[in-house]
Design a protein around this motif. Structure first.
Motif, mmCIF file in Angstrom:
data_model
loop_
_atom_site.group_PDB
_atom_site.id
_atom_site.type_symbol
_atom_site.label_atom_id
_atom_site.label_comp_id
_atom_site.label_asym_id
_atom_site.label_seq_id
_atom_site.Cartn_x
_atom_site.Cartn_y
_atom_site.Cartn_z
ATOM 1 N N ILE A 192 0.752 -1.272 0.087
ATOM 2 C CA ILE A 192 -0.048 0.079 -0.250
ATOM 3 C C ILE A 192 0.819 1.023 0.119
ATOM 4 O O ILE A 192 0.355 2.195 -0.647
ATOM 5 N N GLN A 195 1.698 2.221 -3.309
ATOM 6 C CA GLN A 195 0.588 3.070 -4.157
ATOM 7 C C GLN A 195 0.578 4.434 -3.730
ATOM 8 O O GLN A 195 0.438 5.257 -4.506
ATOM 9 N N TYR B 264 3.189 -13.005 -5.353
ATOM 10 C CA TYR B 264 3.036 -11.894 -4.181
ATOM 11 C C TYR B 264 4.153 -11.497 -3.750
ATOM 12 O O TYR B 264 4.506 -10.359 -3.203
ATOM 13 N N ALA B 267 5.913 -9.126 -5.913
ATOM 14 C CA ALA B 267 5.536 -7.720 -5.577
ATOM 15 C C ALA B 267 6.059 -7.074 -4.290
ATOM 16 O O ALA B 267 6.316 -6.018 -4.182
ATOM 17 N N LEU B 268 5.935 -8.007 -3.240
ATOM 18 C CA LEU B 268 6.244 -7.562 -1.974
ATOM 19 C C LEU B 268 7.545 -6.928 -1.975
ATOM 20 O O LEU B 268 8.179 -6.039 -1.423
ATOM 21 N N ALA B 271 8.105 -3.585 -3.933
ATOM 22 C CA ALA B 271 7.451 -2.651 -3.168
ATOM 23 C C ALA B 271 8.436 -1.961 -2.225
ATOM 24 O O ALA B 271 8.385 -0.804 -1.830
ATOM 25 N N ARG B 283 8.818 -0.687 -10.642
ATOM 26 C CA ARG B 283 7.991 -1.345 -9.581
ATOM 27 C C ARG B 283 6.651 -2.138 -10.207
ATOM 28 O O ARG B 283 6.016 -1.637 -10.949
ATOM 29 N N ILE B 285 3.187 -2.406 -8.734
ATOM 30 C CA ILE B 285 2.391 -1.753 -7.838
ATOM 31 C C ILE B 285 0.971 -2.652 -7.872
ATOM 32 O O ILE B 285 0.459 -2.727 -8.663
ATOM 33 N N LEU B 286 0.850 -3.500 -6.634
ATOM 34 C CA LEU B 286 -0.529 -4.127 -6.830
ATOM 35 C C LEU B 286 -1.677 -3.303 -6.478
ATOM 36 O O LEU B 286 -1.646 -2.034 -5.751
ATOM 37 N N GLU B 287 -2.741 -3.553 -7.074
ATOM 38 C CA GLU B 287 -3.904 -2.918 -6.845
ATOM 39 C C GLU B 287 -4.719 -3.352 -6.001
ATOM 40 O O GLU B 287 -4.656 -4.729 -5.326
ATOM 41 N N GLY B 288 -5.374 -2.421 -5.317
ATOM 42 C CA GLY B 288 -6.332 -2.590 -4.261
ATOM 43 C C GLY B 288 -5.775 -3.207 -2.930
ATOM 44 O O GLY B 288 -4.453 -2.972 -2.595
ATOM 45 N N ASP B 289 -6.550 -3.357 -1.900
ATOM 46 C CA ASP B 289 -6.127 -3.628 -0.445
ATOM 47 C C ASP B 289 -6.274 -5.392 -0.250
ATOM 48 O O ASP B 289 -6.879 -5.890 -1.262
ATOM 49 N N ILE B 290 -5.897 -5.772 0.832
ATOM 50 C CA ILE B 290 -6.020 -7.151 1.166
ATOM 51 C C ILE B 290 -7.334 -7.132 1.351
ATOM 52 O O ILE B 290 -8.032 -6.366 2.265
ATOM 53 N N ARG B 305 -5.475 -9.527 -6.597
ATOM 54 C CA ARG B 305 -4.557 -8.518 -6.822
ATOM 55 C C ARG B 305 -3.510 -9.130 -7.608
ATOM 56 O O ARG B 305 -2.604 -8.467 -7.922
#
Lengths: 333, 338
Positions: A192, A195, B264, B267-268, B271, B283, B285-290, B305
């Motif tokens: 997050i 983002q 995952y 992406a982690l 980030a 980078r 960038i993952l969309e959205g939330d957990i 995601r």
């Protein structure tokens, strides 16, 4: 990016008075922020970085805290002595702020929509319906797809990342010239955080605003900042453009800080460590405030207060090691 | 520390393992309505298996809501598991009765995240460190007191700290007290749940170095839980990546970092802001939330995601697969990786 300063802070001193003790949270801080620039203040807790930002907006708690000296010039005008009422026309419109904890800085009993249009309507003469239209646009701009639904939600219904997006939407609602972000991503998860940092960069480019980014995370600094100010115990100990600072850190504290963080791409068995802790702000003694923790400390370090000296173009450091080395490239290591 | 790389068969009966976790589940019921009817479950830990070797540091990373803290607490049986086995030193923790559990817990201690709230403010430091010894050993008072002095020295606090109260110390020093307390009864395994995330960077490195030193000195095994990947990678030998209660990927830290298998994990790692201003990285960038763990997505929990998600991911839950002998990954992309 131009070289006209948007904000000039000169010799700012913000002290807190509790009982008979004086806490010198910010003790003689000077820096400029240019138009379109991201300036980052780095420091640990107790370094005075947050109080510096609160001082700029006149948000220091009135009961115990006071700006005792210094000037804060915004567009050439000193705003440190303005009354609360005069400041209100600047706060939120010209300069706005993003706080660390989006849960505690949004009002839990008001809807997201209400909180966004509050600022818009205070600073612009527009109807409620127009304000709502603008608010939904803003929510879309910060990457909230369900803007229409979220408008009537309360803060607790949103996740941490969404709340921070709402905070940013509120902060940019009046196209501010300066955005102060105090640890904007510290409470967020890394995916997050990525983002939000991305969003802040986009916002900066779109609105051509300047950002004062306060953080303890050197990774975030490297990613975002144009220039960096390192604070320790209420003072600036080093100031340089971001690449210069990371390539040639001068102050022993800056070096120590950089060496003590574990880096993801490094294989190191032990971390370098800075011994001891940041001194409390009511117990500063004469001389260098970092000297008790410094590997290179000399007796002279404690004899007199040390000035922030320019040792290279745009590179300033508060350390005796570089006192007579103006423009030389000698390194201490 | 064992340098040799062994095949990490789940369920492999190897005495080198201090802790073996098999199919561990911890569900919290969601109760609603007048009669507290259970209407669903939060699957905080959902079918997790891993082993920890003696003397190893096993790191668990995950974002908030991934279930990493619940996992640590369930292993200590501060929470009762819903299903699965926790075999510690040959004994199944999940089956033990209270009295025996207490005896076994002597060998497992916890270091907590918040050094401000995990120490009783009304106890002196010496009492805090002595307390576990009173509960778990028969040592007379003078032996205990001597040990308190020695422990304080071990964690780098001066002897006069013994008579003080927790509020007189800084965060880093309090974390040292917490560590001394965990060490008081010679545990074999220390579960450290975010032990440095409340500390300043310069103090964080002091505590991380202390933990490494202690591991060598006392031959400790660590389960190190944190959200900060750089910290976990620094201290761990192997890392497990959690997301929504599931173990997405598990492997030795360097191969995991250099060649992440699960989208995952990739992406982690991507980030993380790296403290190098010259680096221009692309980078992910993952969309959205957990998603909420009370209502996880169907199929693979990461599919909402995941940039590589395809039809199968939305329907079928991937099973953990072994890749390269020492790594485990739960992802449909590696179905035929054998």
């Amino acid at each position: 990016m131009s070289n006209d300063p948007l904000l000039e802070v000169e010799n700012l001193k913000t002290y807190f008075f509790v009982g008979d003790q004086t806490f010198k949270a910010v003790d003689g801080v000077s820096f400029n922020i240019n138009k379109g620039e991201i300036l980052s203040i780095v420091g640990e807790s107790g370094s005075g970085k947050s109080v510096t930002s609160l001082s700029i907006l006149g948000l220091v708690q009135k009961q115990s805290g006071k700006i005792v000296d210094g000037e804060i010039r915004y567009n050439g005008k000193d705003i440190s002595k303005l009354s609360n009422k005069e400041l209100t026309s600047i706060r939120g419109k010209e300069i706005s702020m993003i706080f660390q904890e989006p849960m505690s800085s949004l009002n839990p009993v008001l809807t997201i929509g209400f909180q966004i249009i509050e600022g818009i309507r205070r600073h612009n003469k527009i109807s409620k319906r127009e304000a709502k239209k603008r608010a939904i646009e803003l929510l879309k701009q910060v990457g909230i797809a369900r803007a229409n639904e979220i408008y009537d939600d309360y803060p607790h219904q949103l996740s941490g990342g969404m709340r921070q997006r709402v905070m940013i939407a509120i902060a940019i609602s009046c196209n501010p010239n300066l955005l102060i972000a105090d640890e904007p991503t510290t409470a967020l998860d890394v995916t997050i955080q990525a983002q939000i940092l991305d969003l802040m960069k986009r916002v900066k480019d779109e609105f051509d605003s300047s950002i004062l980014l306060i953080t303890h995370d050197l990774g975030v600094v490297a990613e975002m900042a144009d220039r960096v100010v390192v604070m320790y115990a209420g003072q600036i100990v080093e100031e340089a453009p971001v690449k210069e600072l990371f390539d040639h850190p001068k102050h022993p504290y800056t070096k120590g800080l950089m060496e003590s963080i574990p880096k993801i791409d490094e294989k190191k068995k032990r971390l370098n460590q800075i011994e001891g802790v940041v001194p409390p702000s009511n117990s500063f003694t004469k001389g260098c405030r970092f000297a008790p923790r410094c590997k290179f400390a000399m007796p002279e370090c404690l004899e007199q207060d040390i000035d922030l000296e320019e040792i290279n173009k745009d590179h300033k450091v508060r350390c005796l090691l570089y006192e007579n080395e103006n423009n030389s490239s000698t390194e201490v290591n | 520390m064992t340098e040799k790389i062994e095949v990490n068969h789940v369920g492999d009966d190897n005495s080198d393992y201090l802790l073996r976790v098999e199919g561990l589940k911890k569900y919290f019921p969601i109760k609603t309505g007048l009669f507290n009817k259970t209407t669903g479950h939060v699957k905080a830990v959902d079918d997790i298996s891993f082993n920890i070797r003696k003397g190893e540091t096993f790191g668990i990373v995950g974002e908030s809501g991934s279930g990493k803290t619940t996992l640590g607490r369930t292993i200590l049986r501060l929470l009762d598991p819903t299903e699965g086995k926790i075999i510690f030193n040959g004994k199944d923790m999940a089956e033990l009765k209270q009295t025996e559990l207490r005896r076994t817990r002597k060998d497992m201690q916890m270091v907590f995240q918040d050094p401000y709230s995990s120490l009783n403010p009304r106890m002196r430091v010496e009492e805090l460190i002595e307390e576990p010894m009173i509960i778990h050993s028969d040592d007379p008072q003078d032996v205990r007191k001597k040990r308190v002095k020695k422990l304080l020295d071990t964690v780098g606090l001066s002897g006069d700290a013994a008579r003080k109260y927790p509020h007189e110390f800084s965060g880093g020093q309090r974390q040292r007290i917490g560590i001394a307390r965990a060490l008081a009864i010679n545990p074999k395994l220390i579960i450290a749940d975010e032990p440095v995330s409340a500390l300043d960077v310069s103090v964080q490195s002091q505590v991380l170095n202390l933990l490494s030193d202690l591991q060598e000195e006392f031959n400790l095994t660590y389960l190190f839980i944190a959200h900060d990947l750089s910290v976990v990678k620094h201290i761990s030998d192997r890392i497990g990546v959690m997301y929504l209660g599931k173990m997405m990927e598990l492997g030795p830290k360097d191969t995991l970092y250099e060649k992440p298998l699960h989208p995952y994990t990739e992406a982690l790692f991507s980030a993380i802001p790296i403290p190098d201003p010259h680096l221009e990285k692309e980078r992910i960038i993952l969309e959205g939330d957990i998603p909420s763990p009370s209502n996880p997505p169907t199929g693979c929990v990461f599919q909402t995601r995941c940039p590589y998600a395809f039809d199968k991911c939305r329907i079928e839950t991937p099973i953990q697969k072994e890749v390269d002998g020492e790594r485990l990954v739960s992802c449909h992309l590696y179905e035929d990786a054998q």
